[in-house]
Each structure stands twice: as structure tokens, then as C-alpha cells.
Design an enzyme around this catalytic site. Structure first.
Site, mmCIF file in Angstrom:
data_model
loop_
_atom_site.group_PDB
_atom_site.id
_atom_site.type_symbol
_atom_site.label_atom_id
_atom_site.label_comp_id
_atom_site.label_asym_id
_atom_site.label_seq_id
_atom_site.Cartn_x
_atom_site.Cartn_y
_atom_site.Cartn_z
ATOM 1 N N GLU A 47 28.623 -29.984 4.288
ATOM 2 C CA GLU A 47 29.935 -29.926 4.952
ATOM 3 C C GLU A 47 31.015 -29.793 3.871
ATOM 4 O O GLU A 47 32.055 -29.211 4.091
ATOM 5 C CB GLU A 47 30.134 -31.207 5.777
ATOM 6 C CG GLU A 47 31.283 -31.150 6.761
ATOM 7 C CD GLU A 47 31.541 -32.496 7.418
ATOM 8 O OE1 GLU A 47 30.803 -33.460 7.151
ATOM 9 O OE2 GLU A 47 32.522 -32.590 8.168
ATOM 10 N N ARG A 65 21.928 -42.699 0.697
ATOM 11 C CA ARG A 65 22.025 -43.585 1.864
ATOM 12 C C ARG A 65 20.784 -43.503 2.748
ATOM 13 O O ARG A 65 20.466 -44.462 3.457
ATOM 14 C CB ARG A 65 23.302 -43.274 2.660
ATOM 15 C CG ARG A 65 24.569 -43.693 1.917
ATOM 16 C CD ARG A 65 25.806 -43.459 2.756
ATOM 17 N NE ARG A 65 26.069 -42.074 3.020
ATOM 18 C CZ ARG A 65 26.776 -41.250 2.235
ATOM 19 N NH1 ARG A 65 27.319 -41.717 1.129
ATOM 20 N NH2 ARG A 65 26.964 -39.997 2.559
HETATM 21 P P1 AMP Z 1 24.846 -32.065 6.485
HETATM 22 O O1 AMP Z 1 23.924 -31.413 5.520
HETATM 23 O O2 AMP Z 1 26.101 -31.303 6.700
HETATM 24 O O3 AMP Z 1 24.136 -32.419 7.787
HETATM 25 O O4 AMP Z 1 25.334 -33.424 5.805
HETATM 26 C C1 AMP Z 1 24.558 -34.549 5.847
HETATM 27 C C2 AMP Z 1 24.613 -35.324 4.556
HETATM 28 O O5 AMP Z 1 25.909 -35.374 3.990
HETATM 29 C C3 AMP Z 1 24.192 -36.746 4.805
HETATM 30 O O6 AMP Z 1 23.354 -37.141 3.745
HETATM 31 C C4 AMP Z 1 25.477 -37.533 4.830
HETATM 32 O O7 AMP Z 1 25.340 -38.720 4.113
HETATM 33 C C5 AMP Z 1 26.526 -36.643 4.176
HETATM 34 N N1 AMP Z 1 27.713 -36.391 5.024
HETATM 35 C C6 AMP Z 1 28.113 -35.192 5.476
HETATM 36 N N2 AMP Z 1 29.239 -35.270 6.197
HETATM 37 C C7 AMP Z 1 29.547 -36.576 6.235
HETATM 38 C C8 AMP Z 1 30.600 -37.319 6.869
HETATM 39 N N3 AMP Z 1 31.566 -36.720 7.586
HETATM 40 N N4 AMP Z 1 30.599 -38.668 6.716
HETATM 41 C C9 AMP Z 1 29.623 -39.275 5.997
HETATM 42 N N5 AMP Z 1 28.617 -38.632 5.372
HETATM 43 C C10 AMP Z 1 28.564 -37.293 5.485
#
Ligand code: AMP
Length: 176
Positions: free
Chosen positions: A101, A64
Site C-alpha cells: 500500500e 507483526r
Molecule cells: P498489503 O500487502 O497491502 O496487503 O499490506 C499488508 C502488510 O502491510 C501487512 O503486513 C501490514 O502489516 C502492512 N500494512 C499495510 N497497510 C497497513 C495499514 N493501513 N495499517 C497497518 N498495517 C498495514
């Protein structure tokens, strides 16, 4: 945003409970992408935030991050560097493994994608825990890139992702 008609982007983000696994509130940006005014507004807003940094390249994170980062690069007239999930890039790469996450992942970048001293803006759709961005920062800095800024459409503030990336200018258009 200067020169842009203000738009309430929150209503174009769809919340999907328990996707891709129980307990995760997935923020779906596809309604924003589908709406010609919301998509344009989001891209123009991010572009305005990073125009003055005059980056040499936008680094976008699969998948994305490409939909958001590539049009920003096109408008700014700079290059676009893809960071991809493990094993997809064809030439010589370096990698970084990190915690999401929901799970673990490894990201790759081509070793010749960034030259020493180039100014880089990192763009992804969403900041959650900050693990993905921290991994990308590690890749960019290993190659000698200087991070001029980091941008997202959505930031999940309650996950405190900014605490993992404290020394960089971070911008998000929508906060939950
Ligand atoms: P993080 O590494 O935890 O900051 O996660 C960011 C990445 O995971 C991004 O590329 C997002 O597209 C995806 N992502 C993580 N959590 C979500 C969420 N709750 N909704 C949508 N995309 C998420």
C-alpha cells in the site's frame, strides 16, 4: 466464535492518520496486544478457525505476523516458518518482490522450510491490498506447500485484498 466469549476487538485497534506517509490510515494493533483478554481472544479465535485444517506449519510474515502466527502454531502444535524481509535469513532462500500500500518490498523464505505437500496456514496482522500475501503464497507454492488457509486480525475491505488471493480460504477477525 464457538466456545469463546464474544469480544468486540474493533475498539483495541488504534487508527493513526498519515503514518508512515500522508494518506495512509495506519491500523495500530499494539493496544490489542497489550490487553491480555483481547490478545488471548484474538489468538484463540484464529486458532479455532484453523484447527480443523491440521496444518503442518504456520507461515508468519515479519514482523507483526510473528506476534500473531507464533502463538497460533504453539497452540495447534505445528511448526512455525518465518518469512523475512530481504537479506535477513541466513541459509539458502528464494525471494518474491511485490507492491505494498506504501512502496515495494522483497520477502525471503528458506528453501528447506517447507516440504512438498505440507499443509500451510499463512498468518499476518492485516490484509490491505493483498500484495504481501500474494508474494508469500508464491513462495509457499514454489516450495510445494499446499495452502490450507490464510488468517488476519484486521482486513481493510475497501482495498479489496481478497481479489488478489481469490482461490484460498481467507479469515479476518475485524473488518474496516
Ligand atoms: P498489503 O500487502 O497491502 O496487503 O499490506 C499488508 C502488510 O502491510 C501487512 O503486513 C501490514 O502489516 C502492512 N500494512 C499495510 N497497510 C497497513 C495499514 N493501513 N495499517 C497497518 N498495517 C498495514
Amino acid at each position: 466464535m464457538k466456545g469463546l466469549k464474544a469480544m468486540d476487538l474493533d475498539r483495541y485497534i488504534r487508527n493513526i492518520p498519515d503514518f508512515p506517509k500522508p494518506g495512509i490510515q495506519f491500523k495500530d494493533i499494539t493496544p490489542l496486544l497489550k490487553d491480555k483478554e483481547a490478545y488471548r481472544y484474538a489468538i484463540d479465535s484464529l486458532t479455532a478457525l484453523f484447527r480443523e485444517c491440521r496444518p503442518d506449519a504456520i507461515v508468519g510474515i515479519e514482523a507483526r505476523g510473528y506476534i500473531i502466527g507464533a502463538p497460533v502454531a504453539y497452540i495447534l502444535g505445528c511448526g512455525f516458518v518465518p518469512v523475512r524481509k530481504q537479506g535477513k535469513l541466513p541459509a539458502k532462500t528464494i525471494s518474491s518482490t511485490y507492491e505494498l500500500e506504501y512502496g515495494y518490498a522483497t520477502l525471503d523464505i528458506h528453501v528447506d522450510a517447507i516440504q512438498e505437500g505440507e499443509k500451510i496456514v499463512i498468518i499476518d496482522d492485516l490484509l490491505a491490498t493483498g500484495g504481501t500475501t500474494a508474494a508469500v503464497i508464491e513462495l509457499v507454492e514454489k516450495l510445494g506447500g499446499e495452502i490450507a488457509g490464510i488468517g488476519y486480525i484486521v482486513e481493510l475491505e475497501f482495498l479489496r485484498g481478497r481479489s488478489k488471493i481469490p482461490s484460498y480460504p481467507v479469515h479476518s477477525l475485524i473488518q474496516f
